[in-house]
Design an enzyme around this catalytic site. Structure first.
Site, mmCIF file in Angstrom:
data_model
loop_
_atom_site.group_PDB
_atom_site.id
_atom_site.type_symbol
_atom_site.label_atom_id
_atom_site.label_comp_id
_atom_site.label_asym_id
_atom_site.label_seq_id
_atom_site.Cartn_x
_atom_site.Cartn_y
_atom_site.Cartn_z
ATOM 1 N N TRP A 173 -4.708 44.450 -28.528
ATOM 2 C CA TRP A 173 -4.787 45.766 -27.864
ATOM 3 C C TRP A 173 -6.024 46.553 -28.277
ATOM 4 O O TRP A 173 -6.301 47.611 -27.722
ATOM 5 C CB TRP A 173 -3.536 46.593 -28.195
ATOM 6 C CG TRP A 173 -2.283 46.130 -27.531
ATOM 7 C CD1 TRP A 173 -2.131 45.053 -26.695
ATOM 8 C CD2 TRP A 173 -0.999 46.757 -27.624
ATOM 9 N NE1 TRP A 173 -0.833 44.956 -26.282
ATOM 10 C CE2 TRP A 173 -0.109 45.990 -26.841
ATOM 11 C CE3 TRP A 173 -0.508 47.868 -28.306
ATOM 12 C CZ2 TRP A 173 1.241 46.315 -26.716
ATOM 13 C CZ3 TRP A 173 0.833 48.192 -28.182
ATOM 14 C CH2 TRP A 173 1.705 47.418 -27.385
ATOM 15 N N HIS B 43 -13.242 38.969 -35.805
ATOM 16 C CA HIS B 43 -13.484 39.334 -34.404
ATOM 17 C C HIS B 43 -14.925 39.834 -34.241
ATOM 18 O O HIS B 43 -15.442 40.533 -35.109
ATOM 19 C CB HIS B 43 -12.489 40.411 -33.952
ATOM 20 C CG HIS B 43 -12.449 40.555 -32.458
ATOM 21 N ND1 HIS B 43 -13.448 41.214 -31.766
ATOM 22 C CD2 HIS B 43 -11.584 40.090 -31.533
ATOM 23 C CE1 HIS B 43 -13.179 41.150 -30.474
ATOM 24 N NE2 HIS B 43 -12.052 40.475 -30.302
ATOM 25 N N GLU C 171 -16.126 42.149 -32.576
ATOM 26 C CA GLU C 171 -16.271 43.609 -32.612
ATOM 27 C C GLU C 171 -16.282 44.131 -34.046
ATOM 28 O O GLU C 171 -16.791 45.212 -34.308
ATOM 29 C CB GLU C 171 -15.161 44.261 -31.768
ATOM 30 C CG GLU C 171 -15.422 44.033 -30.283
ATOM 31 C CD GLU C 171 -14.199 44.106 -29.398
ATOM 32 O OE1 GLU C 171 -13.124 44.495 -29.886
ATOM 33 O OE2 GLU C 171 -14.317 43.754 -28.211
ATOM 34 N N GLU D 89 -14.048 32.766 -29.019
ATOM 35 C CA GLU D 89 -14.325 33.898 -28.137
ATOM 36 C C GLU D 89 -15.834 34.048 -27.989
ATOM 37 O O GLU D 89 -16.472 34.726 -28.810
ATOM 38 C CB GLU D 89 -13.777 35.198 -28.732
ATOM 39 C CG GLU D 89 -12.281 35.263 -28.807
ATOM 40 C CD GLU D 89 -11.774 36.710 -28.736
ATOM 41 O OE1 GLU D 89 -10.799 36.934 -28.023
ATOM 42 O OE2 GLU D 89 -12.373 37.604 -29.363
ATOM 43 N N GLY E 22 -14.951 41.541 -23.256
ATOM 44 C CA GLY E 22 -15.037 42.980 -23.004
ATOM 45 C C GLY E 22 -15.511 43.349 -21.615
ATOM 46 O O GLY E 22 -15.892 42.492 -20.806
ATOM 47 N N SER F 178 -12.365 37.695 -21.333
ATOM 48 C CA SER F 178 -12.105 37.937 -19.901
ATOM 49 C C SER F 178 -10.974 37.080 -19.329
ATOM 50 O O SER F 178 -11.059 36.627 -18.179
ATOM 51 C CB SER F 178 -13.387 37.753 -19.079
ATOM 52 O OG SER F 178 -14.395 38.639 -19.531
ATOM 53 N N GLY G 150 -7.558 40.363 -24.304
ATOM 54 C CA GLY G 150 -7.902 41.754 -24.580
ATOM 55 C C GLY G 150 -7.408 42.667 -23.473
ATOM 56 O O GLY G 150 -6.224 43.016 -23.406
#
Ligand code: 13P
Length: 258
Positions: free
Chosen positions: A11, A96, A98, A166, A172, A214, A235
């Site tokens: 999330w 991750h 991010e 990923e 994203g 995606s 995601g």
């Protein structure tokens, strides 16, 4: 290919309120509980974990999006594996892109993996290149990420490792496209080869590999059928419980090619 599919909802920093989070969680749980061939893992922001901790089950497990490497002490703002374990959290996403973008190195990720595995958490280690080149340099990059993040981790603890591929260019809202199942199939074989060369054949086949980037209700089936992976890390599409529930049902019903 494992019998159970693992579908993880990341999330990220959503939603804004506990009320929305609970609504989403309970809807997903209702579907997840019925699916015999799928393990669903929901990883909300830390602040919602406690509110879900009594509602989890084997089919609908709870995960965190990060963890610190110390058990307790003076570490302002951090959350320990022991604290997660106490809230019935069974999984944690580490590495991750991010978080790497915020400065997390392979060494920090390795320390976090080590601590999480010692606390019997299942680690979802994310790896992925930022650009895809035609000469295969991205494969060397993935190899390096795997080797560095898992350096000196005892083999017997790898029973609780999951690797999520990923590719950053597919992750994203800014991503133009997802990976293709054909290229994912090749990458998943490559990841297993690295695990085999670094650890053993047994570990290479026992570690589940997930795809993230995606994923939607429209491409999930193709990835699961033809991508050579054991599950998905979702995601944006996990924020809509209707779409995410569809992905879970696809995972339950998909026939795999291998
Ligand atoms: P999206 O599915 O939104 O591309 O995000 C993928 C991801 O980062 C899951 O961890």
């Amino acid at each position: 290919m494992k019998i159970k599919r693992i579908i993880v909802a990341n999330w990220k920093m959503n939603p804004r309120t506990t009320q929305e989070a609970r609504k989403n969680f309970l809807h997903v749980k209702k579907t997840a509980e019925k699916l015999t061939k799928v393990q669903t893992v929901i990883t909300p922001p830390f602040i919602f974990l406690e509110s879900f901790s009594k509602e989890t089950s084997r089919r609908c497990a709870l995960g965190a999006q990060d963890v610190f490497w110390k058990k307790e002490g003076s570490y302002t703002g951090e959350i320990s594996p022991a604290q997660l374990y106490d809230l019935n959290v069974t999984h944690v996403i580490l590495g991750h892109s991010e978080r790497r973008r915020l400065g997390e190195s392979d060494e920090i990720i390795r320390d976090k993996i080590k601590a999480a595995l010692e606390y019997r958490l299942n680690v979802i280690l994310c790896i992925g290149e930022s650009e895809r080149d035609t000469e295969g340099h991205y494969l060397a990059f993935l190899k390096n990420e795997i080797k560095k993040s898992l350096e000196r981790i005892p083999k017997k603890q790898l029973a609780r490792l999951i690797v999520a591929y990923e590719p950053i260019w597919a992750v994203g809202a800014k991503a133009k496209f997802a990976d293709t199942p054909e290229s994912l199939f090749e990458t998943s074989i490559f990841i297993r080869k690295i695990l085999s060369d670094t650890f053993s054949k047994k570990i290479a086949f026992q570690v589940p590999i997930l795809y993230g980037g995606s994923v939607t209700e429209h491409n999930a089936e193709n990835f699961l059928k033809n991508g050579g992976v054991d599950g998905l890390l979702v995601g944006r599409a996990s924020l809509d419980f209707k779409e995410f529930s569809k992905i879970l049902k696809i995972a339950q019903n998909v026939e795999c090619a291998t």
